[in-house]
Design an enzyme around this catalytic site. Structure first.
Site, PDB file in Angstrom:
ATOM      1  N   HIS A 150      -7.069   0.677  -1.002  1.00 57.46           N
ATOM      2  CA  HIS A 150      -6.319  -0.373  -1.708  1.00 57.46           C
ATOM      3  C   HIS A 150      -7.262  -1.564  -1.781  1.00 57.46           C
ATOM      4  O   HIS A 150      -7.518  -2.234  -0.787  1.00 57.46           O
ATOM      5  CB  HIS A 150      -5.036  -0.703  -0.938  1.00 57.46           C
ATOM      6  CG  HIS A 150      -4.040  -1.433  -1.753  1.00 57.46           C
ATOM      7  ND1 HIS A 150      -2.733  -1.574  -1.343  1.00 57.46           N
ATOM      8  CD2 HIS A 150      -4.125  -2.066  -2.947  1.00 57.46           C
ATOM      9  CE1 HIS A 150      -2.073  -2.266  -2.251  1.00 57.46           C
ATOM     10  NE2 HIS A 150      -2.902  -2.578  -3.241  1.00 57.46           N
ATOM     11  N   THR A 162       0.819  -1.205   0.000  1.00 61.20           N
ATOM     12  CA  THR A 162       0.000   0.000   0.000  1.00 61.20           C
ATOM     13  C   THR A 162       0.862   1.269   0.000  1.00 61.20           C
ATOM     14  O   THR A 162       0.579   2.191  -0.776  1.00 61.20           O
ATOM     15  CB  THR A 162      -0.974  -0.011   1.196  1.00 61.20           C
ATOM     16  OG1 THR A 162      -1.790  -1.179   1.090  1.00 61.20           O
ATOM     17  CG2 THR A 162      -1.857   1.228   1.217  1.00 61.20           C
ATOM     18  N   GLU A 187       1.426   9.537  -5.871  1.00 65.52           N
ATOM     19  CA  GLU A 187       2.001  10.854  -5.633  1.00 65.52           C
ATOM     20  C   GLU A 187       2.972  11.244  -6.739  1.00 65.52           C
ATOM     21  O   GLU A 187       2.994  12.393  -7.183  1.00 65.52           O
ATOM     22  CB  GLU A 187       2.676  10.913  -4.266  1.00 65.52           C
ATOM     23  CG  GLU A 187       1.677  10.994  -3.139  1.00 65.52           C
ATOM     24  CD  GLU A 187       2.220  11.688  -1.928  1.00 65.52           C
ATOM     25  OE1 GLU A 187       1.737  12.801  -1.634  1.00 65.52           O
ATOM     26  OE2 GLU A 187       3.125  11.122  -1.292  1.00 65.52           O
TER      27      GLU A 187
END
Length: 126
Positions: free
Chosen positions: A68, A34, A42
């Site tokens: 997730h 994750t 990002e």
């Protein structure tokens, strides 16, 4: 700064051992971690806006919402796509989705703020 909603970027990776929860320490299984999924999302947000910032500006992350949804094993090809959906002054809001083939494995929102790089670094090193 020429930031407008609709800017997009995509990243594609093949899940390798260094991308896994077992290697990163966020779990003990060899699937996409994750934290690695977040890093990819990002990175895509940075890519989406980097050519649209004024000289000396950068953006920094301030908020994340991440779901997730499915595991991606070693060798899986994962594509992360982001779209700038809101610009509020210096605040940028992105929506993202991650896919393995036709399966959505992750989704969420990332907020970033545009800052002057030199001033930001000066404050960070106090």
């Amino acid at each position: 700064m020429t930031l407008t909603p609709g800017l997009r970027a995509h990243l594609l990776i093949m899940v390798e051992m260094e991308d896994t929860a077992k290697r990163i320490g966020s779990g003990d299984v060899p699937v996409l971690a994750t934290p690695r999924l977040l890093t990819l999302a990002e990175a895509a947000t940075v890519r989406a806006v980097e050519k649209h910032l004024a000289p000396g500006e950068t953006s920094v992350g301030t908020r994340v919402e991440l779901d997730h949804l499915a595991a991606s094993p070693l060798g899986a090809h994962v594509q992360v796509s982001v779209e700038l959906v809101e610009v509020d002054g210096r605040r940028l809001v992105f929506a993202f989705e991650a896919h393995e083939q036709s399966t959505v494995i992750g989704k969420g929102r990332i907020e970033r703020v545009v800052v002057d790089r030199a001033k930001f670094l000066a404050r960070a090193t106090r």
